[in-house]
Design an enzyme around this catalytic site. Structure first.
Site, PDB file in Angstrom:
ATOM      1  N   TRP A  86      36.031 -21.819   4.833  1.00 17.66           N
ATOM      2  CA  TRP A  86      34.575 -21.880   4.994  1.00 17.66           C
ATOM      3  C   TRP A  86      34.358 -23.031   5.961  1.00 17.66           C
ATOM      4  CZ3 TRP A  86      30.183 -24.907   3.890  1.00 17.66           C
ATOM      5  CH2 TRP A  86      28.977 -24.213   3.749  1.00 17.66           C
TER       6      TRP A  86
ATOM      7  N   GLU B 275      14.264 -20.849 -10.168  1.00 21.02           N
ATOM      8  CA  GLU B 275      15.596 -20.250 -10.173  1.00 21.02           C
ATOM      9  C   GLU B 275      15.528 -18.788  -9.715  1.00 21.02           C
ATOM     10  OE1 GLU B 275      18.502 -20.964 -10.067  1.00 21.02           O
ATOM     11  OE2 GLU B 275      19.576 -19.196 -10.734  1.00 21.02           O
TER      12      GLU B 275
ATOM     13  N   LYS C 154      31.053 -20.610  -2.919  1.00 20.12           N
ATOM     14  CA  LYS C 154      30.999 -21.191  -4.252  1.00 20.12           C
ATOM     15  C   LYS C 154      31.721 -22.534  -4.190  1.00 20.12           C
ATOM     16  CE  LYS C 154      30.719 -19.433  -8.849  1.00 20.12           C
ATOM     17  NZ  LYS C 154      29.272 -19.201  -8.887  1.00 20.12           N
TER      18      LYS C 154
ATOM     19  N   CYS D  80      36.600 -23.127   0.512  1.00 20.85           N
ATOM     20  CA  CYS D  80      37.974 -23.008   0.999  1.00 20.85           C
ATOM     21  C   CYS D  80      38.909 -22.838  -0.191  1.00 20.85           C
ATOM     22  CB  CYS D  80      38.450 -24.193   1.805  1.00 20.85           C
ATOM     23  SG  CYS D  80      37.522 -24.509   3.279  1.00 20.85           S
TER      24      CYS D  80
ATOM     25  N   ASN E  68      41.918 -28.263   2.010  1.00 17.77           N
ATOM     26  CA  ASN E  68      40.512 -28.207   1.590  1.00 17.77           C
ATOM     27  C   ASN E  68      39.980 -29.628   1.625  1.00 17.77           C
ATOM     28  OD1 ASN E  68      40.893 -25.561   0.977  1.00 17.77           O
ATOM     29  ND2 ASN E  68      40.788 -25.822  -1.246  1.00 17.77           N
ATOM     30  N   GLY E  69      38.727 -29.780   1.997  1.00 17.91           N
ATOM     31  CA  GLY E  69      38.141 -31.122   2.027  1.00 17.91           C
ATOM     32  C   GLY E  69      37.801 -31.516   3.455  1.00 17.91           C
TER      33      GLY E  69
ATOM     34  N   LYS F 219      17.429 -17.158  -6.548  1.00 16.76           N
ATOM     35  CA  LYS F 219      18.327 -16.010  -6.709  1.00 16.76           C
ATOM     36  C   LYS F 219      17.959 -14.925  -5.724  1.00 16.76           C
ATOM     37  CE  LYS F 219      20.773 -17.084  -8.460  1.00 16.76           C
ATOM     38  NZ  LYS F 219      21.476 -18.163  -9.067  1.00 16.76           N
TER      39      LYS F 219
ATOM     40  N   HIS G 154      -4.321 -25.291  -5.020  1.00 23.89           N
ATOM     41  CA  HIS G 154      -4.216 -26.490  -4.168  1.00 23.89           C
ATOM     42  C   HIS G 154      -3.523 -26.176  -2.843  1.00 23.89           C
ATOM     43  CE1 HIS G 154      -5.823 -28.866  -7.393  1.00 23.89           C
ATOM     44  NE2 HIS G 154      -4.927 -28.367  -8.224  1.00 23.89           N
TER      45      HIS G 154
END
Ligand code: F6R
Length: 606
Positions: free
Chosen positions: A76, A483, A601, A2, A102-103, A487, A506
């Site tokens: 968001w 990573e 983000k 947000c 926001n929050g 991605k 395994h």
């Protein structure tokens, strides 16, 4: 997660706020809205909202939407679906108050029930609307008091900006857990959740602390606590210019940010290397040599990509400083009542410095008396402020939702920390010098890797038809594989699994078949033969293999050859071609690269 932006001054506010929202869209992009003090005879508040991207809102703005004061929001969804009604700003019953937030308001359900019992009709399913009604119903005289009174009922986190039609000369803002930054201009003031929306107008900013509020007027601002006592906050100058937030010649921020990595690494090293003692200076650590020698363990906490950077960092610290180290997702750590040891050095790693799970872990650690360092990109962010000291990673602004250059700079920063701790303990001068020489080679080697983009693009075309991909690596290569797999999945939506190469037999070997390609990290280190054996196992099951290695791999169908550095630093380089692989795979599949579905983000909520 947000984005808030607000303006008060003399300029036409709607275009200005829309531009600000575009810059904040990476924080959330399911709906957007705007409220202004309308100019002209009628005056009063006018709002416009739309589900979807900021461009939807722009196309829906009424013809007459002029004013010089306003607030806006890109959302968001947390409470309620992404639709027009739930988009911010939210207004009170009389349409006199507009709030962007926001929050998360934790006691929203309870407050909503009370207000409903008092006859208030809600227009949305959001927690934020509660706040608009509480402010609207306050009998206090001044807007600041109305907001303060409303906030007294609120449990949870917020960064808010409030307009009131009876107080057209001001915007009142408040912060508790979600960032609020004031932009100080010449006879105009801005507010935002992120400097990204401010820097094209001013680089003078004031970052509010938790528990702080501010009143913005066109030619003045003042800050005070939620209890009403004045606070002093002089503006600071933002480090990066407006162009750093632009896409420049690139088609996406992801591509721009991948391409910037040689410069970003150079920045992370600048002014820190001490050749005389073969070590580094990390001015902000606030940890003297005696304290550093007393560290018995290092525990790194982060989320997602930053957690993966932490995994590589933990290995570096263990290898170079011989201090037992590990990394754990902050989101897990904070819920398991961890044993907090006074001799452990905790390191919180975060690009945004806002991730709620990391912040909450830091706060829990501090409450228990631990020493916590931050390894953070955004200067002055909540985690940077909460920690006892730390390292700024200096990657520069990262706008694409998926992290690339920041990951690389985090790992480089961990290498600096490992070297620093190592040289205070038992790492020899010769080894210190070897690592420093390796660090200095990185920018040039990154440039070499990026020069191979056309080849990687071709490879992406060959593997983009996969429904699922396996990523494997051993010891230093395993977090690189993790990573790379994250991605690929987040930007291309191809399912990907990461496994230690040693674990293949395994279980996961059962998945190997021609339709399930494997990306293998195969550095030329003491585990090369072991890794080659894993490639043989995959080949024997007719699996396709793409290797990232220091030399062509016979068993692989394709090899991306990367330049060799010191073994401890190789993970920094081996992940970079795989960022490009994810990028080109997503591009060939037509994905929305900078704003992948369901992601935002800065995850500032639980
Ligand atoms: C993935 C990604 C996320 C973030 C995570 C933590 O590309 O960007 O996994 O790494 O949400 O964010 P920060 O680093 O801001 O704490």
């Amino acid at each position: 997660m947000c984005g808030i932006v607000g303006y008060i001054g003399k300029r036409d506010v709607a275009p200005l706020l829309l531009e600000g929202l575009q810059r904040l869209e990476y924080r959330g992009y399911d709906s957007a809205g705007i409220a202004i003090h309308a100019s002209g005879k009628t005056g009063g508040l006018k709002t416009a909202k739309a589900k979807g991207r900021v461009r939807e809102l722009e196309s829906r703005l009424p013809k007459r939407f002029a004013g010089t004061t306003g607030i806006a929001h890109t959302r968001w969804a947390t409470h309620g679906a992404p639709n027009d009604e739930n988009a911010h700003p939210h207004v009170d019953a009389e349409g006199k108050v507009a709030v962007v937030h926001n929050g998360i308001i934790d006691n929203a359900a309870e407050l909503r029930a009370k207000l409903t019992a008092d006859g208030v009709e809600f227009a949305s399913e959001t927690d934020t609307e509660v706040l608009a009604h509480l402010i609207g119903r306050s009998q206090a005289e001044k807007l600041e008091e109305k907001v303060r009174e409303a906030l007294r009922h609120i449990e949870g986190t917020y960064g808010i900006a409030v307009l009131h039609s009876d107080f057209a000369d001001r915007i009142v803002v408040a912060r508790n857990g979600s960032p609020v930054v004031l932009g100080i201009g010449e006879k105009e003031m801005f507010v935002s959740s992120d400097v990204a929306a401010l820097v094209s107008h001013t680089r003078q900013v004031v970052t509010l602390d938790d528990g702080e509020m501010a009143t913005l007027k066109a030619d003045d601002y003042r800050t005070y606590t939620t209890e009403g006592s004045r606070t002093t906050s002089s503006p600071e100058t933002v480090e990066y210019a407006a162009e750093s937030y632009d896409m420049g010649a690139h088609d996406t921020y992801m591509h721009k940010e991948i391409s910037e990595q040689a410069d970003a690494v150079d920045r992370a090293l600048r002014g820190r290397i001490d050749d005389r003692f073969s070590t580094v200076h990390l001015g902000g650590l606030n940890l003297d040599a005696r304290e550093a020698r007393g560290v018995r363990r290092v525990k790194i906490l982060g989320c997602g990509t930053s957690y993966h950077a932490g995994q590589i960092g933990a290995q570096m610290i263990e290898e170079l400083a011989r201090i037992p180290s590990d990394a754990e997702p902050a989101s897990e750590f904070r819920y398991r009542n961890p044993v907090v040891d006074p001799d452990t050095l905790y390191v919180a790693v975060s690009q945004s410095g806002e991730t709620y799970d990391v912040l909450a872990a830091v706060q829990e650690l501090k409450r228990k008396g631990a020493r916590v360092l931050g390894l953070v990109n955004v200067v002055g962010s909540a985690i940077a402020r909460e920690t006892d000291g730390g390292i700024y990673v200096h990657a520069g602004p990262e706008v694409c939702v998926v992290s690339t250059k920041c990951f690389t700079n985090m790992v480089v920063s961990f290498a600096l920390l490992a070297l620093h701790l190592g040289r205070i303990r038992d790492l020899s001068v010769a080894d210190g010098k070897r690592i420093i020489d390796g660090l200095r080679r990185l920018p040039q080697q990154i440039t070499e890797i990026l020069a191979g983009e056309a080849e990687i693009k071709k490879l992406a075309g060959l593997y983009a038809d996969a429904k699922s991909m396996m990523f494997i690596g051993r010891v230093r290569g395993y977090p690189v594989a993790r990573e790379a797999s994250l991605k690929l999945k987040e930007v291309s939506y191809i399912h990907a699994e990461a496994y230690p190469a040693s674990e293949l037999k395994h279980g996961p070997l059962a998945l190997i078949e021609p339709a399930m390609p494997t990306v293998a990290i195969v550095p030329d280190d003491d585990l090369l033969e072991k890794n080659r054996a894993a490639l043989e196992e995959i080949k024997a099951r007719s699996g396709r293999i793409l290797a990232v290695a220091h030399q062509e791999q016979e068993k692989a169908d394709h090899t991306i050859v990367v330049p060799k550095n010191e073994p401890e630093l190789d993970p920094i380089l081996m992940g970079i071609p795989l960022q490009l692989l994810a990028y080109h795979t997503a591009l060939s599949l037509g994905r929305d690269i900078d704003k992948p579905r369901n992601l935002a983000k800065s995850v500032t909520v639980e």
